[in-house]
Design a protein around this motif. Structure first.
Motif, PDB file in Angstrom:
ATOM      1  N   TYR A   1      -9.053   4.745  -4.907  1.00 53.52           N
ATOM      2  CA  TYR A   1      -9.504   5.844  -4.061  1.00 53.52           C
ATOM      3  C   TYR A   1      -9.690   7.125  -4.841  1.00 53.52           C
ATOM      4  O   TYR A   1      -9.153   8.169  -4.510  1.00 53.52           O
ATOM      5  CB  TYR A   1      -8.561   6.002  -2.864  1.00 53.52           C
ATOM      6  CG  TYR A   1      -8.425   4.688  -2.139  1.00 53.52           C
ATOM      7  CD1 TYR A   1      -9.555   4.070  -1.609  1.00 53.52           C
ATOM      8  CD2 TYR A   1      -7.210   4.033  -2.049  1.00 53.52           C
ATOM      9  CE1 TYR A   1      -9.468   2.845  -0.983  1.00 53.52           C
ATOM     10  CE2 TYR A   1      -7.112   2.813  -1.418  1.00 53.52           C
ATOM     11  CZ  TYR A   1      -8.245   2.220  -0.892  1.00 53.52           C
ATOM     12  OH  TYR A   1      -8.152   1.005  -0.281  1.00 53.52           O
TER      13      TYR A   1
ATOM     14  N   ARG B   1       2.183   2.970  12.495  1.00 53.02           N
ATOM     15  CA  ARG B   1       1.099   3.296  11.583  1.00 53.02           C
ATOM     16  C   ARG B   1       0.984   4.802  11.394  1.00 53.02           C
ATOM     17  O   ARG B   1       1.036   5.566  12.352  1.00 53.02           O
ATOM     18  CB  ARG B   1      -0.225   2.769  12.114  1.00 53.02           C
ATOM     19  CG  ARG B   1      -1.350   2.995  11.118  1.00 53.02           C
ATOM     20  CD  ARG B   1      -2.638   2.364  11.546  1.00 53.02           C
ATOM     21  NE  ARG B   1      -3.570   2.345  10.427  1.00 53.02           N
ATOM     22  CZ  ARG B   1      -4.775   1.837  10.477  1.00 53.02           C
ATOM     23  NH1 ARG B   1      -5.197   1.255  11.571  1.00 53.02           N
ATOM     24  NH2 ARG B   1      -5.568   1.875   9.421  1.00 53.02           N
TER      25      ARG B   1
ATOM     26  N   HIS C   1      -4.284   5.679   6.053  1.00 49.42           N
ATOM     27  CA  HIS C   1      -3.562   5.430   7.307  1.00 49.42           C
ATOM     28  C   HIS C   1      -2.727   4.161   7.163  1.00 49.42           C
ATOM     29  O   HIS C   1      -3.147   3.075   7.554  1.00 49.42           O
ATOM     30  CB  HIS C   1      -4.539   5.301   8.477  1.00 49.42           C
ATOM     31  CG  HIS C   1      -5.398   6.523   8.684  1.00 49.42           C
ATOM     32  ND1 HIS C   1      -6.070   6.756   9.852  1.00 49.42           N
ATOM     33  CD2 HIS C   1      -5.688   7.571   7.880  1.00 49.42           C
ATOM     34  CE1 HIS C   1      -6.734   7.905   9.752  1.00 49.42           C
ATOM     35  NE2 HIS C   1      -6.526   8.411   8.556  1.00 49.42           N
TER      36      HIS C   1
ATOM     37  N   LYS D   1      -0.552   1.093   7.417  1.00 53.49           N
ATOM     38  CA  LYS D   1      -0.098   0.185   8.487  1.00 53.49           C
ATOM     39  C   LYS D   1       1.302  -0.316   8.157  1.00 53.49           C
ATOM     40  O   LYS D   1       1.699  -0.342   6.993  1.00 53.49           O
ATOM     41  CB  LYS D   1      -1.043  -1.018   8.584  1.00 53.49           C
ATOM     42  CG  LYS D   1      -2.498  -0.645   8.851  1.00 53.49           C
ATOM     43  CD  LYS D   1      -3.368  -1.892   8.835  1.00 53.49           C
ATOM     44  CE  LYS D   1      -4.824  -1.525   8.993  1.00 53.49           C
ATOM     45  NZ  LYS D   1      -5.700  -2.711   8.998  1.00 53.49           N
TER      46      LYS D   1
ATOM     47  N   MET E   1       0.850  -1.187   0.000  1.00 56.02           N
ATOM     48  CA  MET E   1       0.000   0.000   0.000  1.00 56.02           C
ATOM     49  C   MET E   1       0.884   1.234   0.000  1.00 56.02           C
ATOM     50  O   MET E   1       1.654   1.441   0.926  1.00 56.02           O
ATOM     51  CB  MET E   1      -0.912  -0.030   1.238  1.00 56.02           C
ATOM     52  CG  MET E   1      -1.836   1.147   1.351  1.00 56.02           C
ATOM     53  SD  MET E   1      -2.982   1.186  -0.012  1.00 56.02           S
ATOM     54  CE  MET E   1      -4.513   1.328   0.863  1.00 56.02           C
TER      55      MET E   1
HETATM   56  N1  LIG Z   1      -0.054  -1.342   4.824  1.00 59.07           N
HETATM   57  C1  LIG Z   1      -1.341  -1.195   4.560  1.00 59.07           C
HETATM   58  N2  LIG Z   1      -2.034  -0.220   5.224  1.00 59.07           N
HETATM   59  C2  LIG Z   1      -3.353  -0.057   5.003  1.00 59.07           C
HETATM   60  C3  LIG Z   1      -4.031  -0.873   4.056  1.00 59.07           C
HETATM   61  C4  LIG Z   1      -3.286  -1.850   3.354  1.00 59.07           C
HETATM   62  O1  LIG Z   1      -3.793  -2.607   2.503  1.00 59.07           O
HETATM   63  N3  LIG Z   1      -1.938  -1.988   3.652  1.00 59.07           N
HETATM   64  N4  LIG Z   1      -5.382  -0.685   3.829  1.00 59.07           N
HETATM   65  C5  LIG Z   1      -5.913   0.645   4.145  1.00 59.07           C
HETATM   66  C6  LIG Z   1      -7.350   0.636   4.079  1.00 59.07           C
HETATM   67  S1  LIG Z   1      -8.038   0.503   2.555  1.00 59.07           S
HETATM   68  C7  LIG Z   1      -8.140   0.770   5.177  1.00 59.07           C
HETATM   69  S2  LIG Z   1      -9.818   0.880   5.032  1.00 59.07           S
HETATM   70  C8  LIG Z   1      -7.551   0.844   6.523  1.00 59.07           C
HETATM   71  C9  LIG Z   1      -8.261  -0.103   7.499  1.00 59.07           C
HETATM   72  O2  LIG Z   1      -7.815   0.152   8.780  1.00 59.07           O
HETATM   73  P1  LIG Z   1      -8.423  -0.593  10.063  1.00 59.07           P
HETATM   74  O3  LIG Z   1      -8.061  -2.050   9.916  1.00 59.07           O
HETATM   75  O4  LIG Z   1      -7.759   0.054  11.237  1.00 59.07           O
HETATM   76  O5  LIG Z   1      -9.894  -0.381  10.029  1.00 59.07           O
HETATM   77  O6  LIG Z   1      -6.181   0.569   6.532  1.00 59.07           O
HETATM   78  C10 LIG Z   1      -5.432   1.172   5.500  1.00 59.07           C
HETATM   79  N5  LIG Z   1      -4.030   0.914   5.686  1.00 59.07           N
END
Ligand SMILES: Nc1nc2c(c(=O)[nH]1)N[C@H]1C(S)=C(S)[C@@H](COP(=O)(O)O)O[C@H]1N2
Ligand SMILES: [Mo]
Length: 215
Positions: A68, A34, A45, A47, A1
């Motif tokens: 998006y 994060r 956001h 991760k 991501m």
């Molecule tokens: N590294 C990483 N971060 C990511 C994503 C991902 O696929 N990879 N998905 C994003 C998306 S699309 C969403 S909706 C949110 C979900 O966060 P949550 O699990 O805290 O609800 O994380 C975001 N961060």
């Protein structure tokens, strides 16, 4: 991501979070680090943050170009939409929970906005016909979540439908799923599949089970 985030937002609001509630953030929350961008769509956001790269223009990554964006009625996609203008969600009772029986429940949820402080939250227990002001349980701060609550007595009736809306004053009301929100593009029942800040409704069945409704 991989996402392109304007430098202005990074310098103003960005949080690199390594802990929550006195412990390391959990794997499902993005351990060990994060990116949190208050007020912006959660999909930004990142991760398990690995690196930050600087550029003089957006990177045009797969996710930010194919997912998006908001498909507009003229067939073109708008890039980029980041802000949640106003959003609210009832966290209790919510989907997949089961109420043990008729009685008193304290409806509770969170509301937030990229546009500033949430000033008020309204709750409906009749599917949106009548609205009542909820109690704000925490002090609303700019671009932060505020917890709200609303006392509710469930009479055991099937399909009781309840929802919350966060009106941002002046002039912005959280969109209703029943109205076409043209500004958010033509794609999907909410105007846009990925940018969803419409009102979320829950319904309780006669056996107490709670589920999502598009009502
Ligand atoms: N590294 C990483 N971060 C990511 C994503 C991902 O696929 N990879 N998905 C994003 C998306 S699309 C969403 S909706 C949110 C979900 O966060 P949550 O699990 O805290 O609800 O994380 C975001 N961060
Ligand atoms: Mo997502």
């Amino acid at each position: 991501m991989t996402r392109s985030i304007p430098l202005e937002k990074m310098l103003k609001d960005a949080i690199l979070a390594y802990g929550q509630d006195g412990e390391a953030i959990r794997p499902e929350q993005g351990y060990p680090l994060r990116l949190i961008l208050p007020g912006w769509e959660g999909n930004t956001h990142i991760k398990g943050l690995r690196r930050l790269e600087l550029s003089d223009k957006p990177f045009m990554t797969r996710e930010e170009t194919s997912k998006y964006t908001d498909l507009m009625p003229n067939g073109k996609a708008r890039q980029f939409s980041f802000e949640m203008e106003a959003k609210s969600v009832i966290t209790f009772p919510s989907g997949e929970m089961k109420l043990p029986g008729p009685g008193f429940y304290n409806i509770s949820g969170l509301a937030w906005s990229a546009r500033g402080r949430v000033q008020s939250v309204d709750v409906s227990i009749d599917g949106g016909k009548t609205w009542y002001p909820a109690r704000l349980d925490t002090v609303p701060e700019p671009i932060s979540t505020v917890r709200f609550s609303f006392p509710w007595s469930w009479n055991g009736e099937s399909a009781a439908c309840y929802r919350a809306a966060a009106p941002m004053k002046p002039g912005y009301l959280q969109p209703d799923t029943r109205t076409t929100d043209g500004d958010r593009g033509a794609n999907g029942p909410f105007g846009s599949v990925y940018h969803l800040n419409a009102i979320q409704s829950w319904a309780v069945a006669a056996d107490g089970s709670v589920s999502n409704v598009h009502a």
